[in-house]
Design an enzyme around this catalytic site. Structure first.
Site, PDB file in Angstrom:
ATOM      1  N   ASN A   6       0.855  -1.186   0.000  1.00 37.87           N
ATOM      2  CA  ASN A   6       0.000   0.000   0.000  1.00 37.87           C
ATOM      3  C   ASN A   6       0.896   1.243   0.000  1.00 37.87           C
ATOM      4  O   ASN A   6       1.506   1.567   1.015  1.00 37.87           O
ATOM      5  CB  ASN A   6      -0.896  -0.024   1.247  1.00 37.87           C
ATOM      6  CG  ASN A   6      -1.760   1.222   1.363  1.00 37.87           C
ATOM      7  OD1 ASN A   6      -1.882   1.994   0.417  1.00 37.87           O
ATOM      8  ND2 ASN A   6      -2.363   1.407   2.525  1.00 37.87           N
ATOM      9  N   PHE A   7       0.948   1.918  -1.147  1.00 42.71           N
ATOM     10  CA  PHE A   7       1.813   3.107  -1.254  1.00 42.71           C
ATOM     11  C   PHE A   7       1.216   4.324  -0.544  1.00 42.71           C
ATOM     12  O   PHE A   7       1.907   5.320  -0.357  1.00 42.71           O
ATOM     13  CB  PHE A   7       2.023   3.476  -2.733  1.00 42.71           C
ATOM     14  CG  PHE A   7       3.082   2.666  -3.438  1.00 42.71           C
ATOM     15  CD1 PHE A   7       3.736   1.627  -2.809  1.00 42.71           C
ATOM     16  CD2 PHE A   7       3.424   2.963  -4.763  1.00 42.71           C
ATOM     17  CE1 PHE A   7       4.723   0.885  -3.476  1.00 42.71           C
ATOM     18  CE2 PHE A   7       4.415   2.238  -5.426  1.00 42.71           C
ATOM     19  CZ  PHE A   7       5.051   1.202  -4.790  1.00 42.71           C
ATOM     20  N   LYS A   8      -0.071   4.265  -0.226  1.00 42.22           N
ATOM     21  CA  LYS A   8      -0.758   5.436   0.350  1.00 42.22           C
ATOM     22  C   LYS A   8      -0.511   6.660  -0.552  1.00 42.22           C
ATOM     23  O   LYS A   8      -0.563   6.536  -1.766  1.00 42.22           O
ATOM     24  CB  LYS A   8      -0.290   5.699   1.783  1.00 42.22           C
ATOM     25  CG  LYS A   8      -0.302   4.433   2.638  1.00 42.22           C
ATOM     26  CD  LYS A   8      -0.079   4.706   4.089  1.00 42.22           C
ATOM     27  CE  LYS A   8       0.025   3.395   4.825  1.00 42.22           C
ATOM     28  NZ  LYS A   8      -0.029   3.521   6.260  1.00 42.22           N
ATOM     29  N   HIS A  88      -9.819   0.813   4.863  1.00 43.62           N
ATOM     30  CA  HIS A  88      -8.539   1.098   5.532  1.00 43.62           C
ATOM     31  C   HIS A  88      -8.779   2.079   6.684  1.00 43.62           C
ATOM     32  O   HIS A  88      -9.571   3.021   6.560  1.00 43.62           O
ATOM     33  CB  HIS A  88      -7.528   1.677   4.538  1.00 43.62           C
ATOM     34  CG  HIS A  88      -6.131   1.677   5.086  1.00 43.62           C
ATOM     35  ND1 HIS A  88      -5.694   2.630   5.973  1.00 43.62           N
ATOM     36  CD2 HIS A  88      -5.091   0.830   4.907  1.00 43.62           C
ATOM     37  CE1 HIS A  88      -4.440   2.373   6.311  1.00 43.62           C
ATOM     38  NE2 HIS A  88      -4.053   1.275   5.684  1.00 43.62           N
ATOM     39  N   GLU A  90      -7.108   4.496   7.791  1.00 44.26           N
ATOM     40  CA  GLU A  90      -6.850   5.912   7.509  1.00 44.26           C
ATOM     41  C   GLU A  90      -8.067   6.551   6.842  1.00 44.26           C
ATOM     42  O   GLU A  90      -8.362   7.726   7.062  1.00 44.26           O
ATOM     43  CB  GLU A  90      -5.572   6.057   6.660  1.00 44.26           C
ATOM     44  CG  GLU A  90      -4.341   5.809   7.521  1.00 44.26           C
ATOM     45  CD  GLU A  90      -3.109   5.384   6.775  1.00 44.26           C
ATOM     46  OE1 GLU A  90      -3.083   5.419   5.534  1.00 44.26           O
ATOM     47  OE2 GLU A  90      -2.143   4.990   7.455  1.00 44.26           O
ATOM     48  N   GLU A 157      -5.579  -5.191  10.431  1.00 39.31           N
ATOM     49  CA  GLU A 157      -4.548  -4.179  10.649  1.00 39.31           C
ATOM     50  C   GLU A 157      -4.851  -3.389  11.925  1.00 39.31           C
ATOM     51  O   GLU A 157      -5.630  -2.410  11.887  1.00 39.31           O
ATOM     52  CB  GLU A 157      -4.525  -3.198   9.480  1.00 39.31           C
ATOM     53  CG  GLU A 157      -4.211  -3.832   8.144  1.00 39.31           C
ATOM     54  CD  GLU A 157      -3.634  -2.795   7.199  1.00 39.31           C
ATOM     55  OE1 GLU A 157      -2.472  -2.943   6.819  1.00 39.31           O
ATOM     56  OE2 GLU A 157      -4.319  -1.824   6.865  1.00 39.31           O
ATOM     57  N   GLY A 163       2.147   2.011  10.797  1.00 37.53           N
ATOM     58  CA  GLY A 163       3.096   3.112  10.659  1.00 37.53           C
ATOM     59  C   GLY A 163       3.786   3.502  11.957  1.00 37.53           C
ATOM     60  O   GLY A 163       4.386   4.571  12.044  1.00 37.53           O
ATOM     61  N   SER A 193       3.146  -2.372  10.497  1.00 39.01           N
ATOM     62  CA  SER A 193       4.589  -2.388  10.780  1.00 39.01           C
ATOM     63  C   SER A 193       5.253  -3.727  10.444  1.00 39.01           C
ATOM     64  O   SER A 193       6.142  -4.188  11.159  1.00 39.01           O
ATOM     65  CB  SER A 193       4.864  -1.992  12.231  1.00 39.01           C
ATOM     66  OG  SER A 193       4.475  -0.645  12.436  1.00 39.01           O
TER      67      SER A 193
HETATM   68  C1  PEP Z   1      -1.003   0.078   6.081  1.00 37.53           C
HETATM   69  O1  PEP Z   1      -1.267   1.261   6.218  1.00 37.53           O
HETATM   70  O2  PEP Z   1      -1.780  -0.645   5.419  1.00 37.53           O
HETATM   71  C2  PEP Z   1       0.183  -0.450   6.722  1.00 37.53           C
HETATM   72  C3  PEP Z   1       0.218  -1.719   6.966  1.00 37.53           C
HETATM   73  O3  PEP Z   1       1.189   0.437   7.024  1.00 37.53           O
HETATM   74  P1  PEP Z   1       2.612   0.119   7.704  1.00 37.53           P
HETATM   75  O4  PEP Z   1       3.146  -1.149   7.095  1.00 37.53           O
HETATM   76  O5  PEP Z   1       3.456   1.302   7.418  1.00 37.53           O
HETATM   77  O6  PEP Z   1       2.351  -0.071   9.165  1.00 37.53           O
END
Ligand code: PEP
Length: 235
Positions: A6-8, A88, A90, A157, A163, A193
């Site tokens: 996931n590049f966001k 997600h 976010e 998640e 993050g 993470s």
């Molecule tokens: C995500 O936002 O889907 C995610 C898993 O981020 P990170 O790996 O940076 O925790």
């Protein structure tokens, strides 16, 4: 095993194309037994190949129309994109998406036959309240979601792990995925993470069918090192 990146809101169109070219070369050469899905920003959407599926991080549940700032099915069809990330944290938290809107997206894109990576996850205070509270919180995030949809992939998640550099413990991941498995037969990803150092252990937990990776996916060689850490254990 599924590796999803996931590049966001990172990478441009140009840097995504460079990344993708390198990733496809890696996949051709290494012949990893993984399904790889890349979610670039919408401005950098590409067509999927035999090696890498391209998904969209978000879209509006309509073909087209007066929805300023959104993209819909018509725009995705131009790229042949039929994979979408829905739910997600976010988008739930920062963009304020309600479960009602999320379930509308799910209904629309499942009716169109999309592969859906559906994200759920609890905040820290719920995790601290114990496993029962976590289970209750997570099941509410499945309101209006067809758990038997054949192109569903669920990504667990925990919000406090995204993050932060603080992944959930293998025990927490195992117990949550075991709970989810009781009602979901589709693939279950863990995200939060995941990095080159913990990915092998995470992928060896029962009922973990892959990972959704944010920060550690942004450099293609780092993402590659995660796949190469997991691949030998599967042989
Ligand atoms: C995500 O936002 O889907 C995610 C898993 O981020 P990170 O790996 O940076 O925790």
């Amino acid at each position: 095993m599924i590796f999803a990146a996931n590049f966001k809101m990172h990478h441009t169109r140009e840097s995504t194309i460079n990344y993708l070219n390198r990733l496809e070369d890696i996949m051709k050469e290494a012949e990893y037994p993984f399904k790889v899905i890349l979610f670039p920003p919408s401005t950098a959407l590409q067509s999927s190949s035999d090696w890498v599926s391209i998904g969209v991080q978000n879209a509006y549940p309509s073909s087209e129309g007066a929805f300023t700032g959104e993209i819909g099915l018509t725009q995705l069809e131009e790229f042949g994109v039929d994979t979408i990330l829905i739910g997600h944290s976010e988008r739930r938290q920062i963009l304020g998406e309600s479960q009602e809107l999320i379930s509308k997206k799910f209904s629309f894109f499942s009716q169109k036959g999309f592969e859906i990576v559906y994200c759920i996850g609890e905040p820290l205070e719920i995790r601290q309240a114990g496993e029962e509270a976590v289970a209750e919180y997570l099941w509410e995030q499945f309101d209006g979601i067809d758990l038997d949809y054949e192109r569903l992939i669920v990504a667990y998640e925990p919000i406090w792990a995204i993050g932060t550099g603080r992944s959930a413990t293998p025990e927490d991941i195992a117990s949550t995925h075991n709970q989810l498995r009781k009602r979901i037969s589709r693939p279950l990803l863990y995200g939060g993470s995941v990095n080159p150092l913990n990915v092998k252990d995470i992928c060896s937990i029962s009922n973990v069918d892959g990972v959704l990776v944010g920060s550690a996916s942004l450099e293609v060689e780092k993402f590659h090192s995660m796949m190469s850490a997991v691949a030998p254990a599967l042989v």
